[in-house]
Design a protein around this motif. Structure first.
Motif, PDB file in Angstrom:
ATOM      1  N   MET A   1       0.840  -1.194   0.000  1.00  0.00           N
ATOM      2  CA  MET A   1       0.000   0.000   0.000  1.00  0.00           C
ATOM      3  C   MET A   1       0.879   1.250   0.000  1.00  0.00           C
ATOM      4  SD  MET A   1      -2.957   1.123   2.775  1.00  0.00           S
ATOM      5  CE  MET A   1      -3.745  -0.486   2.774  1.00  0.00           C
ATOM      6  N   SER A   2       0.614   2.193  -0.910  1.00  0.00           N
ATOM      7  CA  SER A   2       1.396   3.418  -0.973  1.00  0.00           C
ATOM      8  C   SER A   2       1.053   4.320   0.208  1.00  0.00           C
ATOM      9  CB  SER A   2       1.105   4.162  -2.274  1.00  0.00           C
ATOM     10  OG  SER A   2      -0.221   4.691  -2.258  1.00  0.00           O
ATOM     11  N   ARG A   3       1.848   5.359   0.407  1.00  0.00           N
ATOM     12  CA  ARG A   3       1.582   6.291   1.500  1.00  0.00           C
ATOM     13  C   ARG A   3       0.228   6.981   1.300  1.00  0.00           C
ATOM     14  NH1 ARG A   3       4.299   8.713   5.576  1.00  0.00           N
ATOM     15  NH2 ARG A   3       3.473  10.742   6.233  1.00  0.00           N
ATOM     16  N   THR A   4      -0.056   7.381   0.063  1.00  0.00           N
ATOM     17  CA  THR A   4      -1.331   8.032  -0.236  1.00  0.00           C
ATOM     18  C   THR A   4      -2.505   7.098   0.075  1.00  0.00           C
ATOM     19  OG1 THR A   4      -0.302   9.351  -1.981  1.00  0.00           O
ATOM     20  CG2 THR A   4      -2.700   9.136  -2.049  1.00  0.00           C
ATOM     21  N   GLU A   5      -2.363   5.828  -0.289  1.00  0.00           N
ATOM     22  CA  GLU A   5      -3.420   4.845  -0.013  1.00  0.00           C
ATOM     23  C   GLU A   5      -3.576   4.607   1.481  1.00  0.00           C
ATOM     24  OE1 GLU A   5      -3.141   2.068  -4.047  1.00  0.00           O
ATOM     25  OE2 GLU A   5      -1.722   1.748  -2.392  1.00  0.00           O
ATOM     26  N   THR A   6      -2.449   4.623   2.199  1.00  0.00           N
ATOM     27  CA  THR A   6      -2.503   4.425   3.658  1.00  0.00           C
ATOM     28  C   THR A   6      -3.263   5.562   4.327  1.00  0.00           C
ATOM     29  OG1 THR A   6      -0.402   3.209   3.663  1.00  0.00           O
ATOM     30  CG2 THR A   6      -1.115   4.161   5.749  1.00  0.00           C
ATOM     31  N   ILE A   7      -2.969   6.797   3.938  1.00  0.00           N
ATOM     32  CA  ILE A   7      -3.667   7.949   4.514  1.00  0.00           C
ATOM     33  C   ILE A   7      -5.157   7.887   4.176  1.00  0.00           C
ATOM     34  CG2 ILE A   7      -3.886  10.472   4.421  1.00  0.00           C
ATOM     35  CD1 ILE A   7      -0.815  10.565   4.053  1.00  0.00           C
ATOM     36  N   HIS A   8      -5.472   7.510   2.959  1.00  0.00           N
ATOM     37  CA  HIS A   8      -6.878   7.374   2.558  1.00  0.00           C
ATOM     38  C   HIS A   8      -7.575   6.324   3.422  1.00  0.00           C
ATOM     39  CE1 HIS A   8     -10.295   5.976   0.041  1.00  0.00           C
ATOM     40  NE2 HIS A   8     -10.377   7.260  -0.285  1.00  0.00           N
ATOM     41  N   ALA A   9      -6.894   5.221   3.689  1.00  0.00           N
ATOM     42  CA  ALA A   9      -7.471   4.164   4.529  1.00  0.00           C
ATOM     43  C   ALA A   9      -7.673   4.637   5.960  1.00  0.00           C
ATOM     44  CB  ALA A   9      -6.576   2.928   4.502  1.00  0.00           C
ATOM     45  N   LEU A  10      -6.735   5.402   6.480  1.00  0.00           N
ATOM     46  CA  LEU A  10      -6.869   5.916   7.848  1.00  0.00           C
ATOM     47  C   LEU A  10      -8.020   6.914   7.946  1.00  0.00           C
ATOM     48  CD1 LEU A  10      -3.079   6.408   8.738  1.00  0.00           C
ATOM     49  CD2 LEU A  10      -4.647   4.794   9.832  1.00  0.00           C
ATOM     50  N   GLU A  11      -8.186   7.740   6.909  1.00  0.00           N
ATOM     51  CA  GLU A  11      -9.246   8.753   6.909  1.00  0.00           C
ATOM     52  C   GLU A  11     -10.635   8.158   6.725  1.00  0.00           C
ATOM     53  OE1 GLU A  11      -8.474  13.035   5.221  1.00  0.00           O
ATOM     54  OE2 GLU A  11      -7.650  11.572   3.821  1.00  0.00           O
ATOM     55  N   ASN A  12     -10.730   7.071   5.978  1.00  0.00           N
ATOM     56  CA  ASN A  12     -12.033   6.608   5.510  1.00  0.00           C
ATOM     57  C   ASN A  12     -12.499   5.302   6.122  1.00  0.00           C
ATOM     58  OD1 ASN A  12     -12.908   8.554   3.199  1.00  0.00           O
ATOM     59  ND2 ASN A  12     -10.713   8.230   2.912  1.00  0.00           N
ATOM     60  N   ASN A  13     -11.856   4.892   7.193  1.00  0.00           N
ATOM     61  CA  ASN A  13     -12.289   3.698   7.917  1.00  0.00           C
ATOM     62  C   ASN A  13     -12.495   4.041   9.384  1.00  0.00           C
ATOM     63  OD1 ASN A  13     -12.150   1.070   6.177  1.00  0.00           O
ATOM     64  ND2 ASN A  13     -10.370   2.275   5.563  1.00  0.00           N
ATOM     65  N   TYR A  14     -13.319   3.252  10.032  1.00  0.00           N
ATOM     66  CA  TYR A  14     -13.514   3.410  11.474  1.00  0.00           C
ATOM     67  C   TYR A  14     -12.759   2.276  12.156  1.00  0.00           C
ATOM     68  CZ  TYR A  14     -15.674   4.634  15.889  1.00  0.00           C
ATOM     69  OH  TYR A  14     -15.877   5.039  17.177  1.00  0.00           O
TER      70      TYR A  14
END
Length: 534
Positions: A1-14
């Motif tokens: 997972m790229s850094r951008t994808e990781t941040i997206h996952a952190l922002e968009n999951n509970y």
């Protein structure tokens, strides 16, 4: 997972749990939590293991010193954990014999040392082949000719384990990510989100892109080490028990300046004990233990630290006459101990403690590198008991005791050495010492790095690619310090390879020319901090 994808996952999951801090404690909690079935996120303000967790004495040890403080429970726990860690990360937790010379007026007399080491063997559950052996003065001097005959009354050989603390953290995090955790470095907690007066997540600053985002979760564990009290202040004034920070400095000298034949645990004039440990072409010595109240962003070895350590070595080994200019590198860490009124830095217990705020923040601090797994287990069971009271959910069992870390396919140190020999035969163009270095750091992941060299890529380039693609490297310092420790143990190699490594990382990470130049400037500043003392 790229850094951008990781941040997206952190922002968009509970998440069930967000962990603040990517040192050994946070990494251990992340693996424990995800193996129990929790949805886990972890953020670290700098690079993983960049604080105390890459600045230890690099020993997984059984805590012999704690016998003198009558902390038998701590000795038993860390001793048993040491044996477990050797199985979980066999290539990283390597057997190391330690010599304890017995001197007139020293901390340990003959009887106390013999009984103490015997108790240590029992409490630490040391295997019979590795149990202590007491030595005559002649045997002690034969083992270590640098000792002076007029001081020595005997000695003891006992069992310890050497490690690379930063690698242990990285492998724990890789294991946690493999099992489903979402993990991000260079992401600072800037505050807490709240719902009904309780913490429901945190706000985070992405230090790479300078953008803030939010993460929502049921629970937050603060495992920020020396920064734990600063994190606590985001949600309430810190009262009751607080951290007592102590500074631990280690110096590195060329092996020829201190050519000891094995690791030594020896007395120093102020009544403390010190380690001297040979490693490849260097010997490192440490550590100091002084109260630290300065800026956590500017932790440095100073000239007083250097003189203290060198004077202690010269006092015990008067034929050496080490000088400050003999020091080729150093590292300094800050220990997050729990304040105990009336006790000096050296007397404060290394036990960990858990604090729970009125708003629900769980903070764990204190403890030792060796005991990280048990600390993680206690933190998780505290959280799960709170959850059980609220939801009625059962508490799943801890599964980390038998979970082998990435790189470890070995059952014994003998298998590790055999693997090194096999790789040396398979890759004859690569120096034996380079292969040994790779295996000690990366275990059976080494072959993935070595394979890339068959296509004309240099070993260093292959290692960089591996660390960027698999281990979250963002900066030169991440690679040279928290992934391979070269700045500590091969600083000349750092100086000679710096420009080439910077160019390779520029290509891999898309740096501009000015970014590459700034990275070189920043690393040279870290080299200066490790080698120049005021």
């Amino acid at each position: 997972m790229s850094r951008t994808e990781t941040i997206h996952a952190l922002e968009n999951n509970y998440f069930d749990l967000i962990i603040i801090g990517g040192g050994i404690t946070g990494a251990g909690i992340a693996l424990d939590a995800v193996l129990r079935g929790l949805k886990v996120g972890l953020v670290e303000q700098s690079d993983f293991a960049s604080g105390t967790s890459s600045k230890s004495t690099k020993l997984i040890h059984g805590g012999l010193r704690y016998l003198k403080q009558f902390e038998f429970g701590l000795v038993r726990e860390v001793g048993k954990e040491r044996a477990i860690l050797h199985k979980l990360a066999t290539h990283l937790v390597r057997p190391e014999k330690m010599l304890l010379p017995l001197t007139k007026d020293g901390n340990y007399g003959k009887i106390i040392a013999s009984v103490g080491l015997m108790v240590y063997d029992v409490l630490a559950d040391v295997e019979k082949a590795d149990q202590r052996r007491m030595l005559t003065p002649e045997e002690t001097l034969d083992l270590e000719p640098l000792l002076t005959a007029d001081k020595i009354e005997g000695g003891g050989i006992y069992s310890e384990y050497q490690t690379d603390d930063f690698r242990l953290v990285i492998e724990l995090l890789k294991a946690a990510e493999k099992e489903g955790a979402t993990i991000l470095n260079y992401a600072s907690c800037t505050g807490f989100l709240k719902k009904g007066g309780k913490i429901a997540g945190l706000t985070v600053m992405d230090e790479i892109e300078s953008k803030e985002f939010s993460i929502y979760s049921d629970y937050v564990i603060n495992a920020a080490g020396p920064w734990s009290d600063l994190v606590r202040k985001f949600q309430e004034e810190v009262s009751g028990k607080k951290l007592h920070l102590t500074k631990g400095v280690h110096l590195v000298v060329p092996f020829e300046k201190m050519p000891i034949k094995q690791s030594i645990y020896f007395d120093v004039p102020d009544g403390r004990m010190m380690f001297a440990i040979p490693r490849n072409n260097v010997t490192y010595i440490g550590t100091t233990d002084t109260t630290y109240k300065q800026n956590l962003k500017d932790i440095k070895t100073n000239l007083d630290d250097v003189h203290y350590l060198i004077d202690a070595v010269n006092h015990y080994f008067p034929n050496l006459t080490l000088k400050p200019e003999d020091v080729v590198s150093s590292w300094v860490g800050v220990r997050p101990l729990i304040e105990e009124e009336g006790k000096s830095a050296s007397e404060i217990s290394r036990k960990d403690e858990i604090f729970i705020s009125d708003q629900g923040l769980i903070t764990i601090a204190g403890g030792k590198l060796t005991g990280y797994r048990k600390m993680a287990k206690r933190a998780m069971e505290t959280l799960l008991e709170i959850r059980a009271d609220k939801t009625g959910k059962s508490i799943p069992k801890c599964k980390t005791k038998k979970y082998k870390l990435p790189g470890n396919s070995f059952k014994s140190q003998k298998e590790v050495e055999t693997y090194k020999e096999e790789l040396s035969q398979k890759y004859p163009d690569i120096a034996v010492r380079e292969i040994a270095y790779m295996v000690d750091l990366y275990g059976n992941q080494s072959e993935e790095i070595l394979k890339a060299t068959t296509s004309g890529t240099s070993l260093m380039e292959s290692e960089i690619s591996f660390c960027i693609e698999k281990e979250w490297v963002q900066h030169l310092s991440d690679f040279y310090i928290q992934r391979n420790g070269r700045l500590f143990f091969d600083i000349e190699g750092v100086r000679s390879s710096l420009e080439a490594v910077a160019s390779t990382m520029q290509q891999k990470l898309g740096w501009t020319d000015s970014q590459r130049q700034q990275e070189v400037v920043d690393l040279n500043e870290k080299i200066k901090d490790a080698t120049i003392f005021t």
